[in-house]
Write a protein that holds these residues in place. Structure first.
Motif, mmCIF file in Angstrom:
data_model
loop_
_atom_site.group_PDB
_atom_site.id
_atom_site.type_symbol
_atom_site.label_atom_id
_atom_site.label_comp_id
_atom_site.label_asym_id
_atom_site.label_seq_id
_atom_site.Cartn_x
_atom_site.Cartn_y
_atom_site.Cartn_z
ATOM 1 N N GLN A 1 1.698 -4.223 -4.389
ATOM 2 C CA GLN A 1 1.985 -2.787 -4.270
ATOM 3 C C GLN A 1 1.121 -2.122 -3.204
ATOM 4 O O GLN A 1 1.569 -1.251 -2.476
ATOM 5 C CB GLN A 1 1.745 -2.076 -5.601
ATOM 6 N N GLU A 2 -0.126 -2.510 -3.158
ATOM 7 C CA GLU A 2 -1.097 -1.868 -2.269
ATOM 8 C C GLU A 2 -1.345 -2.665 -0.986
ATOM 9 O O GLU A 2 -2.283 -2.367 -0.243
ATOM 10 C CB GLU A 2 -2.426 -1.662 -3.014
ATOM 11 N N HIS A 3 -0.523 -3.651 -0.712
ATOM 12 C CA HIS A 3 -0.704 -4.571 0.411
ATOM 13 C C HIS A 3 -0.974 -3.834 1.727
ATOM 14 O O HIS A 3 -1.996 -4.073 2.391
ATOM 15 C CB HIS A 3 0.543 -5.465 0.523
ATOM 16 N N GLU A 4 -0.085 -2.956 2.114
ATOM 17 C CA GLU A 4 -0.240 -2.254 3.397
ATOM 18 C C GLU A 4 -1.420 -1.287 3.366
ATOM 19 O O GLU A 4 -2.140 -1.156 4.367
ATOM 20 C CB GLU A 4 1.049 -1.527 3.781
ATOM 21 N N THR A 5 -1.658 -0.634 2.243
ATOM 22 C CA THR A 5 -2.801 0.274 2.128
ATOM 23 C C THR A 5 -4.104 -0.499 2.282
ATOM 24 O O THR A 5 -5.014 -0.068 3.002
ATOM 25 C CB THR A 5 -2.783 1.002 0.770
ATOM 26 N N ILE A 6 -4.191 -1.661 1.644
ATOM 27 C CA ILE A 6 -5.389 -2.501 1.767
ATOM 28 C C ILE A 6 -5.598 -2.895 3.222
ATOM 29 O O ILE A 6 -6.704 -2.759 3.764
ATOM 30 C CB ILE A 6 -5.278 -3.759 0.872
ATOM 31 N N LEU A 7 -4.553 -3.367 3.877
ATOM 32 C CA LEU A 7 -4.666 -3.802 5.269
ATOM 33 C C LEU A 7 -5.062 -2.645 6.185
ATOM 34 O O LEU A 7 -5.941 -2.799 7.048
ATOM 35 C CB LEU A 7 -3.355 -4.424 5.741
ATOM 36 N N ARG A 8 -4.433 -1.504 6.006
ATOM 37 C CA ARG A 8 -4.711 -0.346 6.857
ATOM 38 C C ARG A 8 -6.159 0.132 6.686
ATOM 39 O O ARG A 8 -6.874 0.360 7.663
ATOM 40 C CB ARG A 8 -3.723 0.777 6.539
ATOM 41 N N VAL B 1 -14.683 -4.708 -0.482
ATOM 42 C CA VAL B 1 -14.986 -3.287 -0.668
ATOM 43 C C VAL B 1 -13.702 -2.465 -0.646
ATOM 44 O O VAL B 1 -13.496 -1.580 -1.491
ATOM 45 C CB VAL B 1 -15.969 -2.794 0.423
ATOM 46 N N THR B 2 -12.822 -2.758 0.301
ATOM 47 C CA THR B 2 -11.563 -2.021 0.419
ATOM 48 C C THR B 2 -10.721 -2.169 -0.842
ATOM 49 O O THR B 2 -10.232 -1.179 -1.401
ATOM 50 C CB THR B 2 -10.770 -2.510 1.651
ATOM 51 N N ILE B 3 -10.562 -3.396 -1.303
ATOM 52 C CA ILE B 3 -9.765 -3.636 -2.510
ATOM 53 C C ILE B 3 -10.382 -2.921 -3.697
ATOM 54 O O ILE B 3 -9.682 -2.246 -4.465
ATOM 55 C CB ILE B 3 -9.615 -5.149 -2.783
ATOM 56 N N SER C 1 -9.345 -0.169 9.429
ATOM 57 C CA SER C 1 -10.140 0.986 9.840
ATOM 58 C C SER C 1 -11.633 0.737 9.602
ATOM 59 O O SER C 1 -12.462 0.982 10.485
ATOM 60 C CB SER C 1 -9.676 2.214 9.061
ATOM 61 N N LEU C 2 -11.970 0.247 8.434
ATOM 62 C CA LEU C 2 -13.368 -0.045 8.103
ATOM 63 C C LEU C 2 -13.924 -1.150 8.992
ATOM 64 O O LEU C 2 -15.066 -1.083 9.455
ATOM 65 C CB LEU C 2 -13.467 -0.426 6.621
ATOM 66 N N ASP C 3 -13.118 -2.173 9.259
ATOM 67 C CA ASP C 3 -13.529 -3.283 10.112
ATOM 68 C C ASP C 3 -13.861 -2.775 11.518
ATOM 69 O O ASP C 3 -14.891 -3.126 12.088
ATOM 70 C CB ASP C 3 -12.399 -4.322 10.162
#
Length: 166
Positions: free
Chosen positions: A20-27, A106-108, A31-33
């Motif tokens: 469900q959160e695949h694209e949100t996690i990647l985005r 951290v993102t997840i 950004s954080l990376d």
């Protein structure tokens, strides 16, 4: 219905959360990376994400296959190997490769923080164990690649010292 059941949040298995959160996690990871790592500032989104989408999908798939969600995780190694290989070729340091997995964690966890009551017990343990295994495989691959280049570097150094060109 008992009051505690009425107020209980619906359960959301880790695999469904990751999908469900695949694209949100990647985005958010991207950004954080880019904010955190010097080597991550220039590559295109596709280059930076590399095979991270596959790693997240593998994580979700492995969760479904795992009988015991807290032990004996058999996370696919292909994704972390490819990621490490790509990062080696792109000039990332080993520290940056490891930090990327930390940033992914951290993102997840940040996205998951408002929903932790929805995860069945033990799923954070599974997530952390799987990410730790991915880190180990990436480090092993990266170091193997670095070590394989030592003889070439040594030969060039010796040639330079003796004044020969290769």
């Amino acid at each position: 219905m008992p009051p505690d059941q009425a107020s209980a949040k619906p359960r959301l298995p880790l695999d469904k959360f990751l999908r469900q959160e695949h694209e949100t996690i990647l985005r958010e990871w991207e950004s954080l990376d880019r904010q955190t790592l010097a080597s991550a500032r220039e590559p295109s989104s596709e280059e930076l994400r590399n095979n991270l989408p596959d790693i997240l999908s593998d994580l979700a798939d492995q969760y479904v296959r795992a009988l015991d969600k807290t032990r004996h995780i058999d996370f696919p190694q292909q994704g972390p190997r490819k990621h490490a290989q790509h990062r080696w070729e792109a000039g990332f340091s080993l520290e940056e490769v490891v930090r990327e997995y930390g940033l992914l964690r951290v993102t997840i966890l940040q996205i998951l923080s408002s929903r932790t009551g929805e995860l069945p017990e033990g799923e954070l343990v599974f997530l952390n164990e799987a990410l730790d295994m991915a880190i180990v495989e990436s480090v092993t691959t990266y170091v193997g690649k670095a070590n394989s280049q030592l003889p070439v570097s040594y030969t060039h150094l010796r040639a330079h010292e003796t004044g020969r060109n290769l």
